[in-house]
Structure formats: C-alpha cells, structure tokens
Design a protein around this motif. Structure first.
Motif, PDB file in Angstrom:
ATOM      1  N   LEU A   1       0.858  -1.157   0.145  1.00  9.76           N
ATOM      2  CA  LEU A   1      -0.075   0.061   0.112  1.00  9.76           C
ATOM      3  C   LEU A   1       0.992   1.390   0.250  1.00  9.76           C
ATOM      4  CD1 LEU A   1      -3.135   0.177   0.080  1.00  9.76           C
ATOM      5  CD2 LEU A   1      -3.062   0.445   2.494  1.00  9.76           C
ATOM      6  N   LEU A   2       0.615   2.244  -0.952  1.00 11.59           N
ATOM      7  CA  LEU A   2       1.512   3.230  -0.981  1.00 11.59           C
ATOM      8  C   LEU A   2       0.864   4.416  -0.390  1.00 11.59           C
ATOM      9  CD1 LEU A   2       2.514   2.995  -4.792  1.00 11.59           C
ATOM     10  CD2 LEU A   2       3.377   1.635  -2.657  1.00 11.59           C
ATOM     11  N   ASN A   3       1.570   5.632   0.112  1.00 18.10           N
ATOM     12  CA  ASN A   3       1.114   6.628   0.841  1.00 18.10           C
ATOM     13  C   ASN A   3       0.734   7.491  -0.529  1.00 18.10           C
ATOM     14  OD1 ASN A   3       0.310   8.580   2.846  1.00 18.10           O
ATOM     15  ND2 ASN A   3       2.530   9.523   2.773  1.00 18.10           N
ATOM     16  N   ASP A   4      -0.204   8.626   0.111  1.00 17.65           N
ATOM     17  CA  ASP A   4      -0.421   9.818  -0.769  1.00 17.65           C
ATOM     18  C   ASP A   4      -1.037  10.995  -0.014  1.00 17.65           C
ATOM     19  OD1 ASP A   4      -3.654  10.096  -0.796  1.00 17.65           O
ATOM     20  OD2 ASP A   4      -3.236   7.994  -1.366  1.00 17.65           O
ATOM     21  N   ASP A   5      -1.132  12.100  -0.510  1.00 16.31           N
ATOM     22  CA  ASP A   5      -1.375  13.362   0.544  1.00 16.31           C
ATOM     23  C   ASP A   5      -2.980  13.304   0.773  1.00 16.31           C
ATOM     24  OD1 ASP A   5       1.369  13.824   0.649  1.00 16.31           O
ATOM     25  OD2 ASP A   5       1.280  15.344  -0.731  1.00 16.31           O
TER      26      ASP A   5
ATOM     27  N   THR B   1      -5.771  10.803   0.455  1.00 17.09           N
ATOM     28  CA  THR B   1      -6.628   9.728   0.867  1.00 17.09           C
ATOM     29  C   THR B   1      -6.942   9.750   2.787  1.00 17.09           C
ATOM     30  OG1 THR B   1      -5.811   8.240  -0.804  1.00 17.09           O
ATOM     31  CG2 THR B   1      -7.261   7.328   0.973  1.00 17.09           C
ATOM     32  N   PRO B   2      -8.189   9.880   2.937  1.00 13.82           N
ATOM     33  CA  PRO B   2      -8.247   9.900   4.282  1.00 13.82           C
ATOM     34  C   PRO B   2      -7.652   8.690   5.152  1.00 13.82           C
ATOM     35  CG  PRO B   2     -10.423  10.727   3.162  1.00 13.82           C
ATOM     36  CD  PRO B   2      -9.264  10.011   2.168  1.00 13.82           C
ATOM     37  N   MET B   3      -7.162   9.112   6.186  1.00 16.05           N
ATOM     38  CA  MET B   3      -6.675   7.776   7.336  1.00 16.05           C
ATOM     39  C   MET B   3      -7.788   6.878   7.367  1.00 16.05           C
ATOM     40  SD  MET B   3      -4.069   9.808   9.704  1.00 16.05           S
ATOM     41  CE  MET B   3      -2.317  10.469   9.192  1.00 16.05           C
TER      42      MET B   3
ATOM     43  N   VAL C   1      -8.307   4.342   4.529  1.00 17.38           N
ATOM     44  CA  VAL C   1      -7.201   3.602   4.661  1.00 17.38           C
ATOM     45  C   VAL C   1      -7.546   2.368   5.685  1.00 17.38           C
ATOM     46  CG1 VAL C   1      -4.709   3.004   4.637  1.00 17.38           C
ATOM     47  CG2 VAL C   1      -5.639   5.225   3.479  1.00 17.38           C
TER      48      VAL C   1
ATOM     49  N   MET D   1      -1.671   1.493   8.888  1.00 17.40           N
ATOM     50  CA  MET D   1      -2.060   2.811   7.894  1.00 17.40           C
ATOM     51  C   MET D   1      -0.954   4.015   8.338  1.00 17.40           C
ATOM     52  SD  MET D   1      -3.120   5.960   8.467  1.00 17.40           S
ATOM     53  CE  MET D   1      -3.969   6.032  10.159  1.00 17.40           C
TER      54      MET D   1
ATOM     55  N   VAL E   1       2.564   3.432   6.696  1.00 17.10           N
ATOM     56  CA  VAL E   1       2.484   3.837   5.292  1.00 17.10           C
ATOM     57  C   VAL E   1       2.601   5.367   5.336  1.00 17.10           C
ATOM     58  CG1 VAL E   1       1.110   3.879   3.255  1.00 17.10           C
ATOM     59  CG2 VAL E   1       0.934   1.782   4.548  1.00 17.10           C
ATOM     60  N   HIS E   2       1.607   6.117   6.115  1.00 11.82           N
ATOM     61  CA  HIS E   2       1.774   7.436   6.151  1.00 11.82           C
ATOM     62  C   HIS E   2       3.048   8.162   6.516  1.00 11.82           C
ATOM     63  CE1 HIS E   2       0.310  11.483   6.982  1.00 11.82           C
ATOM     64  NE2 HIS E   2       0.839  11.334   8.163  1.00 11.82           N
TER      65      HIS E   2
ATOM     66  N   LEU F   1      -5.718   6.433  -3.564  1.00 13.07           N
ATOM     67  CA  LEU F   1      -4.870   5.280  -2.883  1.00 13.07           C
ATOM     68  C   LEU F   1      -4.345   4.382  -3.884  1.00 13.07           C
ATOM     69  CD1 LEU F   1      -4.035   4.102  -0.188  1.00 13.07           C
ATOM     70  CD2 LEU F   1      -6.442   2.889  -0.460  1.00 13.07           C
TER      71      LEU F   1
HETATM   72  N1  TYC Z   1      -1.345  10.418   3.924  1.00  6.61           N
HETATM   73  C1  TYC Z   1      -2.640  10.379   4.102  1.00  6.61           C
HETATM   74  C2  TYC Z   1      -3.102  11.529   4.998  1.00  6.61           C
HETATM   75  O1  TYC Z   1      -2.322  12.318   5.594  1.00  6.61           O
HETATM   76  C3  TYC Z   1      -3.114   9.147   4.697  1.00  6.61           C
HETATM   77  C4  TYC Z   1      -2.568   7.989   3.914  1.00  6.61           C
HETATM   78  C5  TYC Z   1      -2.098   6.809   4.707  1.00  6.61           C
HETATM   79  C6  TYC Z   1      -2.919   7.617   2.655  1.00  6.61           C
HETATM   80  C7  TYC Z   1      -1.938   5.506   4.085  1.00  6.61           C
HETATM   81  C8  TYC Z   1      -2.587   6.806   1.950  1.00  6.61           C
HETATM   82  O2  TYC Z   1      -1.677   4.306   2.044  1.00  6.61           O
HETATM   83  C9  TYC Z   1      -2.244   5.541   2.705  1.00  6.61           C
HETATM   84  N2  TYC Z   1      -4.607  11.949   4.918  1.00  6.61           N
END
Ligand code: TYC
Length: 112
Positions: A38-42, A44-46, A49, A68, A71-72, A105
């Motif tokens: 699973l990859l992080n992004d800015d 997608t809500p916690m 995930v 989660m 990943v964050h 995500l």
């Molecule tokens: N970074 C995201 C945020 O701050 C949370 C997040 C966690 C997104 C894990 C993707 O795979 C993920 N809302």
C-alpha cells in the motif's frame, strides 16, 4: 525421504555385496509468493485506509490503524503476502474501491 540403492561394483563374481544406501532429496516445489504493498499519498483520508485494511486484509482496527500509520510515515508498507492470484485480486479490490470513492490510494504487488 526416498532411499536410493547404489551398487558400488556390479562385476559378476566379485565377492561380497558392496551396495550402499544414499538419501535423495526430492525438490519441494513451492509456488512463488507476492507482497501486496500500500502506498502513501497526500489526499486519501486515514479512516478510509484503515477501512480498506479491515475490509480486504482481515485486520482488526488496531492492526489496521498501525499499518496505515506506517504507510503514512514511511511511504509504503507490505500489507500481506499471497499467491499470485490472491494478490492480484486484493490489488484489484483495493484499486476499484478507492476509485469508486474518488481517492488516489495506490496498491501494487511485487514478487517476494
Ligand atoms: N497520508 C494520508 C493523509 O495524511 C493518509 C494515508 C495513509 C494515505 C496511508 C494513503 O496508503 C495511505 N491523509
């Protein structure tokens, strides 16, 4: 474990039996395993995930929250290890679910 009988000398009339017993090791074939990442992004809500990890990877809430957060903080994490077919199914399920909810995500797989 199979046993293989090897005759050290097979010339006729050459005294006592010199056969020995050696062990063979039949190669156990295991199917390759695949890590699902699973990859992080800015964006997608916690909570989303966490829900994905509970729904598709059978984690309880505490485990899902912990992964989660990994990943964050670290950018990615392995969320499970499966056969090729199961890993592909998980990736498809997560990507479809994220797209249906309009979250970016990303979920991928990689040979172990
Ligand atoms: N970074 C995201 C945020 O701050 C949370 C997040 C966690 C997104 C894990 C993707 O795979 C993920 N809302």
């Amino acid at each position: 474990m199979k046993h293989q009988f090897v005759m050290m000398s097979d010339k006729p009339g050459e005294g006592e039996d010199t056969s020995v017993v050696v062990k063979t090791r039949p190669k156990t074939q295991r199917p390759p395993l695949y890590k699902v990442l699973l990859l992080n992004d800015d964006y997608t809500p916690m909570e989303f995930v966490v829900h994905v990890l509970e729904r598709f990877f059978g984690m309880n809430h505490a485990q899902a929250f912990e992964i989660m957060l990994t990943v964050h903080k670290k950018g990615l994490a392995v969320v499970g290890v499966f056969s090729h077919e199961i890993a592909e199914t998980k990736v498809t399920q997560v990507m479809d679910f994220a797209q249906r909810h309009q979250h970016p995500l990303q979920c991928t797989m990689e040979r172990e």
